[in-house]
Scaffold this motif. Sequence first.
Motif, PDB file in Angstrom:
ATOM      1  N   GLY A  88       0.845  -1.196   0.000  1.00  0.00           N
ATOM      2  CA  GLY A  88       0.000   0.000   0.000  1.00  0.00           C
ATOM      3  C   GLY A  88       0.878   1.243   0.000  1.00  0.00           C
ATOM      4  O   GLY A  88       2.111   1.157   0.118  1.00  0.00           O
ATOM      5  N   LEU A  89       0.229   2.393  -0.113  1.00  0.00           N
ATOM      6  CA  LEU A  89       0.949   3.665  -0.156  1.00  0.00           C
ATOM      7  C   LEU A  89       1.715   3.917   1.138  1.00  0.00           C
ATOM      8  O   LEU A  89       1.384   3.339   2.189  1.00  0.00           O
ATOM      9  N   SER A  90       2.677   4.799   1.072  1.00  0.00           N
ATOM     10  CA  SER A  90       3.363   5.244   2.279  1.00  0.00           C
ATOM     11  C   SER A  90       2.327   5.865   3.220  1.00  0.00           C
ATOM     12  O   SER A  90       1.461   6.623   2.776  1.00  0.00           O
ATOM     13  N   ALA A  91       2.396   5.503   4.484  1.00  0.00           N
ATOM     14  CA  ALA A  91       1.473   6.004   5.531  1.00  0.00           C
ATOM     15  C   ALA A  91       0.081   5.386   5.463  1.00  0.00           C
ATOM     16  O   ALA A  91      -0.823   5.823   6.181  1.00  0.00           O
ATOM     17  N   SER A  92      -0.096   4.374   4.614  1.00  0.00           N
ATOM     18  CA  SER A  92      -1.412   3.712   4.580  1.00  0.00           C
ATOM     19  C   SER A  92      -1.639   2.913   5.861  1.00  0.00           C
ATOM     20  O   SER A  92      -2.783   2.689   6.268  1.00  0.00           O
ATOM     21  N   GLY A  93      -0.548   2.457   6.482  1.00  0.00           N
ATOM     22  CA  GLY A  93      -0.678   1.725   7.748  1.00  0.00           C
ATOM     23  C   GLY A  93      -0.037   0.346   7.756  1.00  0.00           C
ATOM     24  O   GLY A  93      -0.237  -0.425   8.697  1.00  0.00           O
ATOM     25  N   LYS A  94       0.753   0.045   6.754  1.00  0.00           N
ATOM     26  CA  LYS A  94       1.371  -1.289   6.649  1.00  0.00           C
ATOM     27  C   LYS A  94       2.161  -1.663   7.901  1.00  0.00           C
ATOM     28  O   LYS A  94       1.944  -2.717   8.503  1.00  0.00           O
ATOM     29  N   SER A  95       3.116  -0.807   8.274  1.00  0.00           N
ATOM     30  CA  SER A  95       3.985  -1.112   9.425  1.00  0.00           C
ATOM     31  C   SER A  95       3.176  -1.187  10.715  1.00  0.00           C
ATOM     32  O   SER A  95       3.375  -2.100  11.528  1.00  0.00           O
ATOM     33  N   THR A  96       2.283  -0.243  10.882  1.00  0.00           N
ATOM     34  CA  THR A  96       1.489  -0.195  12.121  1.00  0.00           C
ATOM     35  C   THR A  96       0.667  -1.476  12.273  1.00  0.00           C
ATOM     36  O   THR A  96       0.639  -2.091  13.349  1.00  0.00           O
ATOM     37  N   ILE A  97       0.016  -1.894  11.198  1.00  0.00           N
ATOM     38  CA  ILE A  97      -0.826  -3.088  11.265  1.00  0.00           C
ATOM     39  C   ILE A  97       0.039  -4.341  11.388  1.00  0.00           C
ATOM     40  O   ILE A  97      -0.262  -5.239  12.189  1.00  0.00           O
ATOM     41  N   ALA A  98       1.140  -4.390  10.624  1.00  0.00           N
ATOM     42  CA  ALA A  98       2.031  -5.568  10.687  1.00  0.00           C
ATOM     43  C   ALA A  98       2.591  -5.738  12.099  1.00  0.00           C
ATOM     44  O   ALA A  98       2.672  -6.862  12.620  1.00  0.00           O
ATOM     45  N   GLU A 105      -2.543  13.416   4.695  1.00  0.00           N
ATOM     46  CA  GLU A 105      -2.957  14.117   5.911  1.00  0.00           C
ATOM     47  C   GLU A 105      -2.241  13.518   7.132  1.00  0.00           C
ATOM     48  O   GLU A 105      -1.807  14.235   8.024  1.00  0.00           O
ATOM     49  N   ARG A 106      -2.115  12.164   7.150  1.00  0.00           N
ATOM     50  CA  ARG A 106      -1.426  11.512   8.290  1.00  0.00           C
ATOM     51  C   ARG A 106       0.061  11.877   8.279  1.00  0.00           C
ATOM     52  O   ARG A 106       0.606  12.296   9.280  1.00  0.00           O
ATOM     53  N   ASP A 107       0.683  11.621   7.171  1.00  0.00           N
ATOM     54  CA  ASP A 107       2.096  11.938   6.907  1.00  0.00           C
ATOM     55  C   ASP A 107       2.994  11.834   8.144  1.00  0.00           C
ATOM     56  O   ASP A 107       3.663  12.817   8.519  1.00  0.00           O
ATOM     57  N   PRO A 108       3.044  10.651   8.802  1.00  0.00           N
ATOM     58  CA  PRO A 108       3.762  10.547  10.083  1.00  0.00           C
ATOM     59  C   PRO A 108       5.261  10.852   9.977  1.00  0.00           C
ATOM     60  O   PRO A 108       5.880  11.258  10.953  1.00  0.00           O
ATOM     61  N   LYS A 109       5.811  10.681   8.783  1.00  0.00           N
ATOM     62  CA  LYS A 109       7.255  10.947   8.642  1.00  0.00           C
ATOM     63  C   LYS A 109       7.533  12.227   7.862  1.00  0.00           C
ATOM     64  O   LYS A 109       8.695  12.501   7.522  1.00  0.00           O
ATOM     65  N   GLY A 110       6.480  12.979   7.537  1.00  0.00           N
ATOM     66  CA  GLY A 110       6.668  14.242   6.801  1.00  0.00           C
ATOM     67  C   GLY A 110       7.127  14.048   5.367  1.00  0.00           C
ATOM     68  O   GLY A 110       7.642  14.985   4.728  1.00  0.00           O
ATOM     69  N   ASN A 134      -9.381  -1.832   4.789  1.00  0.00           N
ATOM     70  CA  ASN A 134      -9.728  -0.440   4.568  1.00  0.00           C
ATOM     71  C   ASN A 134      -9.233   0.374   5.766  1.00  0.00           C
ATOM     72  O   ASN A 134      -9.960   0.593   6.739  1.00  0.00           O
ATOM     73  N   ALA A 135      -7.987   0.799   5.660  1.00  0.00           N
ATOM     74  CA  ALA A 135      -7.326   1.409   6.820  1.00  0.00           C
ATOM     75  C   ALA A 135      -7.737   2.860   7.051  1.00  0.00           C
ATOM     76  O   ALA A 135      -7.304   3.476   8.024  1.00  0.00           O
ATOM     77  N   ALA A 136      -8.571   3.395   6.165  1.00  0.00           N
ATOM     78  CA  ALA A 136      -9.071   4.753   6.402  1.00  0.00           C
ATOM     79  C   ALA A 136     -10.342   4.702   7.248  1.00  0.00           C
ATOM     80  O   ALA A 136     -10.684   5.655   7.932  1.00  0.00           O
ATOM     81  N   GLU A 137     -11.050   3.577   7.172  1.00  0.00           N
ATOM     82  CA  GLU A 137     -12.347   3.479   7.868  1.00  0.00           C
ATOM     83  C   GLU A 137     -12.319   2.561   9.072  1.00  0.00           C
ATOM     84  O   GLU A 137     -13.161   2.684   9.958  1.00  0.00           O
ATOM     85  N   HIS A 138     -11.377   1.599   9.084  1.00  0.00           N
ATOM     86  CA  HIS A 138     -11.305   0.670  10.200  1.00  0.00           C
ATOM     87  C   HIS A 138     -10.087   0.962  11.061  1.00  0.00           C
ATOM     88  O   HIS A 138      -9.034   1.355  10.544  1.00  0.00           O
ATOM     89  N   SER A 139     -10.231   0.734  12.356  1.00  0.00           N
ATOM     90  CA  SER A 139      -9.122   0.983  13.277  1.00  0.00           C
ATOM     91  C   SER A 139      -8.038  -0.072  13.078  1.00  0.00           C
ATOM     92  O   SER A 139      -8.271  -1.105  12.434  1.00  0.00           O
ATOM     93  N   VAL A 140      -6.883   0.184  13.663  1.00  0.00           N
ATOM     94  CA  VAL A 140      -5.778  -0.787  13.604  1.00  0.00           C
ATOM     95  C   VAL A 140      -6.257  -2.126  14.170  1.00  0.00           C
ATOM     96  O   VAL A 140      -6.025  -3.181  13.572  1.00  0.00           O
ATOM     97  N   GLU A 141      -6.945  -2.087  15.298  1.00  0.00           N
ATOM     98  CA  GLU A 141      -7.416  -3.323  15.951  1.00  0.00           C
ATOM     99  C   GLU A 141      -8.375  -4.081  15.040  1.00  0.00           C
ATOM    100  O   GLU A 141      -8.318  -5.297  14.945  1.00  0.00           O
TER     101      GLU A 141
HETATM  102  P1  ADP Z   1       3.247   2.634   6.234  1.00  0.00           P
HETATM  103  O1  ADP Z   1       4.005   1.525   6.888  1.00  0.00           O
HETATM  104  O2  ADP Z   1       2.170   2.144   5.309  1.00  0.00           O
HETATM  105  O3  ADP Z   1       4.122   3.673   5.588  1.00  0.00           O
HETATM  106  P2  ADP Z   1       2.751   3.571   8.897  1.00  0.00           P
HETATM  107  O4  ADP Z   1       2.186   2.380   9.619  1.00  0.00           O
HETATM  108  O5  ADP Z   1       4.201   3.891   9.106  1.00  0.00           O
HETATM  109  O6  ADP Z   1       2.407   3.415   7.352  1.00  0.00           O
HETATM  110  O7  ADP Z   1       1.927   4.867   9.266  1.00  0.00           O
HETATM  111  C1  ADP Z   1       0.533   4.887   9.303  1.00  0.00           C
HETATM  112  C2  ADP Z   1       0.063   6.016  10.229  1.00  0.00           C
HETATM  113  O8  ADP Z   1      -1.365   6.061  10.214  1.00  0.00           O
HETATM  114  C3  ADP Z   1       0.495   5.779  11.655  1.00  0.00           C
HETATM  115  O9  ADP Z   1       0.822   7.008  12.224  1.00  0.00           O
HETATM  116  C4  ADP Z   1      -0.770   5.181  12.295  1.00  0.00           C
HETATM  117  O10 ADP Z   1      -0.849   5.438  13.671  1.00  0.00           O
HETATM  118  C5  ADP Z   1      -1.876   5.918  11.546  1.00  0.00           C
HETATM  119  N1  ADP Z   1      -3.152   5.192  11.439  1.00  0.00           N
HETATM  120  C6  ADP Z   1      -4.357   5.710  11.711  1.00  0.00           C
HETATM  121  N2  ADP Z   1      -5.338   4.826  11.489  1.00  0.00           N
HETATM  122  C7  ADP Z   1      -4.759   3.694  11.084  1.00  0.00           C
HETATM  123  C8  ADP Z   1      -5.262   2.406  10.700  1.00  0.00           C
HETATM  124  N3  ADP Z   1      -6.555   2.100  10.715  1.00  0.00           N
HETATM  125  N4  ADP Z   1      -4.365   1.471  10.304  1.00  0.00           N
HETATM  126  C9  ADP Z   1      -3.047   1.774  10.285  1.00  0.00           C
HETATM  127  N5  ADP Z   1      -2.509   2.962  10.630  1.00  0.00           N
HETATM  128  C10 ADP Z   1      -3.362   3.929  11.037  1.00  0.00           C
END
Ligand code: ADP
Length: 204
Positions: A37-47, A142-147, A178-185
């Motif tokens: 998925g795109l950068s900041a989509s949530g791959k690392s966070t979910i993994a 909008e999230r852009d956690p790493k700028g 669908n990481a925009a609509e569903h929480s990480v959990e």
């Molecule tokens: P990626 O690995 O795809 O580049 P990251 O996991 O590094 O993305 O960053 C995703 C950001 O979005 C994090 O700051 C995370 O806390 C936030 N976030 C908000 N909602 C979600 C969600 N449902 N799933 C994953 N990340 C989410």
Amino acid sequence: MADQIKATNIKWHHETVTQKDREANNGHEAAVLWFTGLSASGKSTIAQALQAVLFEHHCQTYVLDGDNIRHGLNKDLGFSPEDREENIRRIGEVAALFMDAGMIVNTAFISPYRADRDKARGLCGERFIEIYVHCPVEVCEERDPKGLYKKARAGTIPEFTGISAPYEAPENPELTLNAAEHSVEECVGQVVAYLQARGILKKL
Ligand code: ADP
């Protein structure tokens, strides 16, 4: 790039402990969960969140993460199309080794090209599970956690996926989150349910 074997006089040694043996010991099957998925989509966070849940339930699991791998194994690679291809080729090989070692390996790489992901699938076999972490680019930006999007818009990062480089979304992923609509959990729960339905995991 490196499809041919260069060395001569090498032979494949048969293992005394097989993947099947390891799986029997672990109480779950091995698999590669390929998050794309795109950068900041949530791959690392979910993994990472998934790994924590699996670990808590005594599964053998590991995360291969894009940025971390680029600090070591792939530190010689940049973001040109050729380097991205080689990046994913190496990760595919490493993921296949982890799977052979009996693990559930979560990989978190943008892996923008379909052909490269398909090659990784070819290396890993039927328990290669492609998970599309879907999140609109506007939400990622909008999230852009790493700028990074900010820098990409300012033109200081060339070849940035989704802005100035392509992302080829999976056509038939095993799972779409669908990481925009569903929480990480919720996303983690969906992966766990999928693994259970496939018989890779027993009930946690
Ligand atoms: P990626 O690995 O795809 O580049 P990251 O996991 O590094 O993305 O960053 C995703 C950001 O979005 C994090 O700051 C995370 O806390 C936030 N976030 C908000 N909602 C979600 C969600 N449902 N799933 C994953 N990340 C989410």
